[in-house]
Write a protein that holds these residues in place. Structure first.
Motif, PDB file in Angstrom:
ATOM      1  N   PHE A  39     -11.154  12.931  11.264  1.00  0.00           N
ATOM      2  CA  PHE A  39     -11.007  13.300   9.854  1.00  0.00           C
ATOM      3  C   PHE A  39     -12.077  14.306   9.434  1.00  0.00           C
ATOM      4  O   PHE A  39     -11.801  15.217   8.644  1.00  0.00           O
TER       5      PHE A  39
ATOM      6  N   ASN B 120      -8.109  17.109   0.015  1.00  0.00           N
ATOM      7  CA  ASN B 120      -8.465  16.084   1.001  1.00  0.00           C
ATOM      8  C   ASN B 120      -8.501  14.682   0.415  1.00  0.00           C
ATOM      9  O   ASN B 120      -8.789  13.722   1.134  1.00  0.00           O
TER      10      ASN B 120
ATOM     11  N   ARG C 230      -6.238  11.947   2.006  1.00  0.00           N
ATOM     12  CA  ARG C 230      -6.748  11.611   3.342  1.00  0.00           C
ATOM     13  C   ARG C 230      -8.044  10.812   3.243  1.00  0.00           C
ATOM     14  O   ARG C 230      -8.287   9.891   4.043  1.00  0.00           O
TER      15      ARG C 230
ATOM     16  N   SER D  62      -1.134  16.194  10.729  1.00  0.00           N
ATOM     17  CA  SER D  62      -0.683  15.041   9.948  1.00  0.00           C
ATOM     18  C   SER D  62      -1.715  13.916  10.017  1.00  0.00           C
ATOM     19  O   SER D  62      -2.525  13.844  10.949  1.00  0.00           O
ATOM     20  N   ILE D  63      -1.647  13.011   9.031  1.00  0.00           N
ATOM     21  CA  ILE D  63      -2.584  11.891   8.997  1.00  0.00           C
ATOM     22  C   ILE D  63      -2.362  10.969  10.195  1.00  0.00           C
ATOM     23  O   ILE D  63      -3.312  10.573  10.876  1.00  0.00           O
TER      24      ILE D  63
END
Length: 263
Positions: A245, A189, A192, A13-14
């Motif tokens: 990330f 992506n 994100r 998860s972010i």
């Protein structure tokens, strides 16, 4: 690193990625705080060793360049050390502060090179970021600013990618630069990447607002006090988030890569 191992240590998860990154930074906080103090000291040495001058004069421009490149060299070492520490934690094999410092020293030069490239692009695109007076027509900034911020978010990945590369060849800098774009711009992506871009731009936004306020108040050394403390305090945590990330983007491509162990 196998996909199973990566899934075990790197959240999906972010919010989990951000928490993972900050806890990875906190795990080596004494070293990283010492490096942050070193960044501040390097800036301070450059600031107070060169006489103050108006930024519009040749002497003032020279001083700005000295400060800029002082920060580039100091920040690059921090980025390398933090990237190694966060990536090692993702592998479940934490590294000692001495190993992190040695690994950062080994990777310092290529990180400096890719950071120089990234900062050059940032300087060229700053006019379109909305953080300074935009060109005419000014309304165009509502389109160019988000695109510029996303670009800066991608550029922030270049340091961790180069720091974690297996090779030390000169080509590694260009490969890491391209890798940041190819992994982050994949459709899966993009959300994100937008969140990472907002996080990446936040220190610059704070520096800009503070510098404008200090200039209006005619404070002494506004450029130094508006930019240096924020940079020294945020370069480490920001590099940790960018590293998390970067690892996540690679994982989501289906081609997980094992960061090198420091020596």
């Amino acid at each position: 690193m196998s996909a199973a191992e990566e899934d075990e240590h790197l959240p999906s998860s972010i919010g989990g990625l951000i928490g993972f990154a900050l806890s990875g930074w906190a795990a080596n906080a004494p070293l990283y705080l010492l490096l942050a103090a070193g960044v501040f000291a390097a800036y301070a040495l450059a600031e107070f060793a060169i006489p103050a001058a108006a930024t519009e004069t040749p002497q003032g421009q020279f001083k700005l360049y000295v400060l800029q490149y002082t920060g580039l060299f100091a920040d690059s070492f921090v980025v390398a050390a933090v990237a190694l520490g966060v990536a090692a934690r993702g592998l479940g094999t934490p590294l000692s502060p001495r190993t992190l410092a040695a690994g950062a020293t080994e990777r310092w030069l290529p990180v400096i090179a890719v950071t120089f490239l990234a900062q050059s692009v940032v300087l060229l695109t700053n006019t379109f970021s909305g953080l300074e007076t935009p060109p005419e027509p000014r309304a165009l900034v509502y389109l160019t600013a988000p695109i510029t911020w996303i670009l800066w978010g991608i550029l922030g990945l270049t340091g961790p990618f180069v720091a974690l590369a297996q090779s030390r060849a000169a080509l590694t800098v260009l490969v890491g630069f391209g890798h940041a774009f190819t992994t982050s711009l994949r459709r899966g992506n993009l959300l994100r990447l937008c969140i990472l871009a907002a996080i990446t731009v936040l220190p610059t936004l704070l520096q800009t607002l503070l510098q404008n306020d200090l200039v209006q108040q005619h404070a002494s050394r506004p450029i130094f006090w508006a930019n240096v403390p924020i940079d020294a305090l945020t370069v480490g945590p920001l590099a940790a988030i960018q590293t998390a990330f970067a690892l996540d983007f690679v994982r989501r491509m289906g081609r997980p890569e094992q960061p090198p162990a420091g020596r």
